[in-house]
Every structure is written in C-alpha cells, then in structure tokens.
Motif scaffolding. Sequence first.
Motif, PDB file in Angstrom:
ATOM      1  N   PRO A  42       0.805  -1.226   0.000  1.00 31.84           N
ATOM      2  CA  PRO A  42       0.000   0.000   0.000  1.00 31.84           C
ATOM      3  C   PRO A  42       0.838   1.276   0.000  1.00 31.84           C
ATOM      4  O   PRO A  42       0.369   2.327  -0.433  1.00 31.84           O
ATOM      5  N   CYS A  43       2.064   1.181   0.459  1.00 31.74           N
ATOM      6  CA  CYS A  43       2.941   2.361   0.447  1.00 31.74           C
ATOM      7  C   CYS A  43       3.132   2.867  -0.982  1.00 31.74           C
ATOM      8  O   CYS A  43       3.355   4.056  -1.204  1.00 31.74           O
ATOM      9  N   ASN A  44       3.087   1.954  -1.957  1.00 23.82           N
ATOM     10  CA  ASN A  44       3.403   2.327  -3.336  1.00 23.82           C
ATOM     11  C   ASN A  44       2.166   2.518  -4.202  1.00 23.82           C
ATOM     12  O   ASN A  44       2.300   2.833  -5.383  1.00 23.82           O
ATOM     13  N   GLY A  74       7.301  -4.542  -0.504  1.00 22.00           N
ATOM     14  CA  GLY A  74       6.489  -3.981   0.581  1.00 22.00           C
ATOM     15  C   GLY A  74       7.029  -4.404   1.925  1.00 22.00           C
ATOM     16  O   GLY A  74       7.106  -5.592   2.242  1.00 22.00           O
ATOM     17  N   GLU A  75       7.391  -3.428   2.719  1.00 21.43           N
ATOM     18  CA  GLU A  75       8.047  -3.693   3.993  1.00 21.43           C
ATOM     19  C   GLU A  75       7.142  -4.452   4.963  1.00 21.43           C
ATOM     20  O   GLU A  75       7.608  -5.270   5.743  1.00 21.43           O
ATOM     21  N   ASP A  76       5.862  -4.176   4.895  1.00 20.00           N
ATOM     22  CA  ASP A  76       4.959  -4.740   5.903  1.00 20.00           C
ATOM     23  C   ASP A  76       4.672  -6.221   5.688  1.00 20.00           C
ATOM     24  O   ASP A  76       4.412  -6.945   6.649  1.00 20.00           O
ATOM     25  N   ASN A 110       8.621   4.152  -3.559  1.00 19.85           N
ATOM     26  CA  ASN A 110       8.169   4.783  -2.316  1.00 19.85           C
ATOM     27  C   ASN A 110       8.627   3.992  -1.089  1.00 19.85           C
ATOM     28  O   ASN A 110       9.408   4.484  -0.296  1.00 19.85           O
ATOM     29  N   CYS A 111       8.117   2.771  -0.927  1.00 16.95           N
ATOM     30  CA  CYS A 111       8.443   2.006   0.276  1.00 16.95           C
ATOM     31  C   CYS A 111       9.962   1.752   0.332  1.00 16.95           C
ATOM     32  O   CYS A 111      10.638   1.687  -0.690  1.00 16.95           O
ATOM     33  N   ASP A 112      10.427   1.566   1.560  1.00 11.19           N
ATOM     34  CA  ASP A 112      11.856   1.573   1.889  1.00 11.19           C
ATOM     35  C   ASP A 112      12.812   1.070   0.808  1.00 11.19           C
ATOM     36  O   ASP A 112      13.709   1.776   0.377  1.00 11.19           O
ATOM     37  N   LYS A 113      12.661  -0.197   0.437  1.00 13.31           N
ATOM     38  CA  LYS A 113      13.692  -0.812  -0.405  1.00 13.31           C
ATOM     39  C   LYS A 113      13.490  -0.528  -1.878  1.00 13.31           C
ATOM     40  O   LYS A 113      14.390  -0.755  -2.683  1.00 13.31           O
ATOM     41  N   ALA A 183       3.718   6.198   1.957  1.00 11.20           N
ATOM     42  CA  ALA A 183       4.822   5.727   2.790  1.00 11.20           C
ATOM     43  C   ALA A 183       4.602   6.100   4.255  1.00 11.20           C
ATOM     44  O   ALA A 183       3.766   6.952   4.582  1.00 11.20           O
ATOM     45  N   CYS A 184       5.362   5.483   5.131  1.00 12.22           N
ATOM     46  CA  CYS A 184       5.335   5.855   6.553  1.00 12.22           C
ATOM     47  C   CYS A 184       5.601   7.361   6.653  1.00 12.22           C
ATOM     48  O   CYS A 184       6.490   7.888   5.986  1.00 12.22           O
ATOM     49  N   ASN A 185       4.811   8.021   7.499  1.00  8.24           N
ATOM     50  CA  ASN A 185       4.890   9.487   7.551  1.00  8.24           C
ATOM     51  C   ASN A 185       5.820  10.006   8.643  1.00  8.24           C
ATOM     52  O   ASN A 185       5.797  11.189   8.971  1.00  8.24           O
ATOM     53  N   THR A 189      12.696   4.800   6.914  1.00  9.40           N
ATOM     54  CA  THR A 189      13.631   4.632   5.796  1.00  9.40           C
ATOM     55  C   THR A 189      13.081   5.229   4.506  1.00  9.40           C
ATOM     56  O   THR A 189      13.828   5.822   3.718  1.00  9.40           O
ATOM     57  N   ALA A 190      11.768   5.082   4.268  1.00 13.32           N
ATOM     58  CA  ALA A 190      11.198   5.581   3.013  1.00 13.32           C
ATOM     59  C   ALA A 190      11.336   7.101   2.925  1.00 13.32           C
ATOM     60  O   ALA A 190      11.796   7.633   1.905  1.00 13.32           O
ATOM     61  N   SER A 191      10.943   7.811   3.969  1.00 19.32           N
ATOM     62  CA  SER A 191      11.058   9.276   3.954  1.00 19.32           C
ATOM     63  C   SER A 191      12.522   9.686   3.863  1.00 19.32           C
ATOM     64  O   SER A 191      12.878  10.618   3.136  1.00 19.32           O
TER      65      SER A 191
END
Length: 563
Positions: A42-44, A74-76, A110-113, A183-185, A189-191
């Motif tokens: 969902p981050c992306n 997806g990190e989650d 978007n998401c971390d990796k 992304a995490c707000n 890592t993503a931000s």
Amino acid sequence: MEGETEVAVSSRVALRSAGLGIHQGERRPVIGIANTASDLNPCNLPLNALAAEVRRGVLAAGGLPAVFPAMSLGEDLMKPTAMLYRNLLAMEIEEMIRSNPLDGIVLLANCDKTVPGMIMGAVSADIPTVVVTGGARPPATFQGRRIGTGTDLWRVWDQRRAGHLSDSDWSEFEAALSCGVGACNTMGTASTMAILCEVLGLALPGSATIPSGDPRAAEMARRAGEAAVRLVEAPVRPSSLLTRDAFSNAARVLSGIGGSTNAVIHLMAIAGRTRTGVTLEDIKGWFKGVPVIADVEPTGSGLVQDLDAAGGVPAVLEALAPHLELSTGSVGGESLAEVVARSHRSGSTVRDPREPLVPSDGLAVLYGSLAPSGAVVRLSTASSDLFEHTGTAVVFDSYQSMLDTIDDPALEIEPGNVLVLRGCGPVGGPGMPEWGMIPIPGYLARRGVTDMVRVSDARMSGTSFGTVVLHVAPEAAIGGPLALVASGDRIRLSVSAGSIDLLIGEEELARRRSSWRAPAFPDRRGWPALYREHVTQAPLGCDFDFLTAGDGGGFVEPVVGRS
Ligand code: FES
C-alpha cells in the motif's frame, strides 16, 4: 529503432502496437516509466496515478513514454524482510534498461527498499534517470491524538507489553493505523531515502516531502516526465550527478534529519555502483558536527507533512548549508545553491542550526573489537546517558530464541545489561531483517525502563528508536567477533570514542574462535542460496559482490542500440 532493417521495423511495430506512435525517421527518446505499485504494498499504491502524470509529461516534452511494472518490495508483508529482495529489484531495473531500447527512465518508488533498489540498477545502467516518490500517507488519529506510522506502533506496543493498554484499546489502535496509502509518515527509511534522492540530485527539488494524494504530486510527476526527456537531450546521467560531494551532502543531511540507519547501507550500496570510492569511514567523518534540525518522529514530534509545510528539503538544505557543498547538480537542472536561494523555511519543524533539536550528530559509525568493520547507531533517538556505557552481555543466538525468552524473569536481565542479538546479518538473516530493536523485557518495562544498550548484526526499522548498535560487521554468521560473545562478557559502548568493544582477552577470544563452527543453512537453491553466496557485509551496502562497480562494472554503456 532507426533504419529500414527488419530489426528496426520489428522494434517500431512493437512500440506502435503498444500505442507508442513512433515512425520511421523520427528521433523521439523512449522514456521507460518503471512502476512499483502493487496491492501487496500500500505504500506504493499512489504511484499508479503518478505514472499517468509522468506519461503526460514525457509526451508533452516530445518523448515516448513506456510504462512497465517492476517488483514491489512492501516492507509490511514481505518475510523475512524486503531487504532480501532489494538486490533482485536492482538487477531487474538494470537488465530492463539494458535489454530494452530505453533512452531514459523515470523510477516510481516509495516504500523503503524500492527507492535504493531501483536507483542501484539505474546507476549501473547509467542512462538519464529521474526518481519520483509517492509521498507519505495521511496521519492517523488515536484517542484524539495524531499519530505517525511505525514509531507510534512501537510505542503503543511497549505500553501494551507493559500492561497499560486494554484489548479494546489495542483493537482501536489497529483500526486507527489503517489510514490510507503512501509511505510511513515519520522519518523512517522511506522518507529518509526520498529526501536523500533529492539531495543526491536524482529527484526534482521540493518533491520528496509532498504527501500522497496532494495535487502538487501530480504536477511534480508531469515535470519529472518532462525532465527525463531534457536529460536525454543533454545528456545528464547518474554518473555526472553522483559525485563524492553529492554523497557527502547526502550523509550530512542524513545526520541533520536524524534519518534512518538503513540509509547508511543504501548509500553505501548506491556509492558502490559508482567509481567515487566512498567508504563507511568517509560517512563516519561526514556525520560529524551535523546536529539534528528536523523535528520529525522518531527523533522529534512532527510528521513528514509538517516537514513539507516547513519548506521541505530545500528548507533543510538552507538550514544545513554551512555543512554542504552546494555546487552539486540535480535532474531539475539547478545546483543545490540555486535550490537553497529560492527556499522558504517557515515554522519550527526545520530548526535553526544554532538551536538544533538534538545537539549531537544524528548518527554515528562505530568501530572496535566487537565490530572491526563497523557498526551504526542513531544517536538522535538514543539515550544520551547510555552514550558511555559498560555492561554485562545477555546473548540471544536467534530472533526466535530472543522472542521466546526475553520476557522470562528467569533470565534476570537488569537495566544495565547489554542485550546482544546475533545471527541476523546479511548472510544469517538472510537479508538482515529489522530485528535489532530488541524489546525491553516486559518485567523491566513495567518498572519504567524504556531504554537499554542493544547490539546486533541486524538492522532496525527507521521508525524505531533506542540505544541500538546495529549492522555489526563482520556478522556472526561468517564468524565475526559477535559470534564469539558469551553471556556474562563485558561490552563497552563509547560514543565519544566512536567505539564498541568486547572486553575479553585475546587468548580467550582465540580459544573461542578455534571452536567456532559456521552455521549450516537449509537453502540450497533459488534466490536465498544465491543471496547468501554473494551478499557483501553492511559496510559495503549488502550489494552482491558481482554487481559493484569494480573493473568492468558500474556506469557500463548499455549494449542495445538507442532510438
Ligand atoms: Fe512502506 Fe514504511 S512500510 S514506507
């Protein structure tokens, strides 16, 4: 793509069949738009809408946009960690560029990796590249309080483990966290990586902190498409942007925003694809003297939305300008000096460096007898009273054994102990999962203990916090000193000396080393087997040994003909 041979005709037919109207004799650059949107991440998901805008921008500038999917990390949901697959994404991007007639590329991440993975591939292929990130998700609200992703989950989980949160509150919290895509707000890592993209010059100035769904994101994506066409005409490739100065700026901003420790690994991996010769020792030096000026969780109290309102990355660059080399460039065509000149810093989320949020450096690289090749600690979220600490080790040999026993009072863990978790590095994990923030034992949490020194060859989430020494290298699985620690040993952390040491004699260490046996891993085939065989240690970015620049690698001219 040009000419009248059957190969040229076949290439044009393929693109025209896909709706890309290229005709004989035309010289329109083909811009790949690599999209990592996925329902499993969902981050992306905001990237689907942005892909359409990038396509418009490419067309408006006279290019031919070709959207293609790329694997979404997806990190989650990915287990044991999305990090295990970052290099696979990097290979996918590099080979898609190499094997298709692309003149430039826009990376939607978007998401971390997804951010570092895509960049690593594009850097090795070295065609004009623009990064578009999808923005932070909306803040959640729990019991009338605005909460950020990740950081508040760990805090509330600590409260739950300490017995301060009822079942219904815990359910209410879960519902509150499901607050939308992006992304995490917090400064996870993503931000962090989105911000560093902008600092490295790979993303348009002002783009990194725009929240998901904000109308400015669509406009920025269109401009990214236009920029990609311009970069091809120039041409401007990653190799001309990613200089040592660009990496030093990124490291200094990483310290100044109190960014994620994971970014150290990703910066080393990206640098490893270049010929800049950047080392972890360089990063250590670049961190020094850069205080934390961004008031964003987990170091501070704001969210990425607040950072954006305060002026975003241009405002951060302006505040940190005395620490930076502002002549470096950007895909927008401006130098950082020009970006700073038109920046507007407002409010208090980006602090005046004379009154920083945290006076110490945001992060530190440590060396010592426990980590001869290096380790990393985020000082901005650590407890300053633990910066100089010697304690008795309590060792966990695996993540599962730690989970099984951490709350057992029979271990008699005291607040002054040093908790050690090993076997979780790049080879051991595999993929170096984010297991390093060992939870405070429940019985100590109930006594009000909120932090302890923890040491691991694992990583931790960028949204996490605490005095956690991470990325210890060499890792235990390949016989680093961490493998030889026994419960009862003394470990000394000294931030002032930049060291992490195991306080046992050489003779005893040699005795333990002689009886150490490498663990046997069950993976004999497929990706995990390849990964374990070729992954480098954290100080080299956990890239594959056969993908780093070296001789004949990095910035390799693609072998296919250009349009
Ligand atoms: Fe994807 Fe944080 S879990 S950005």
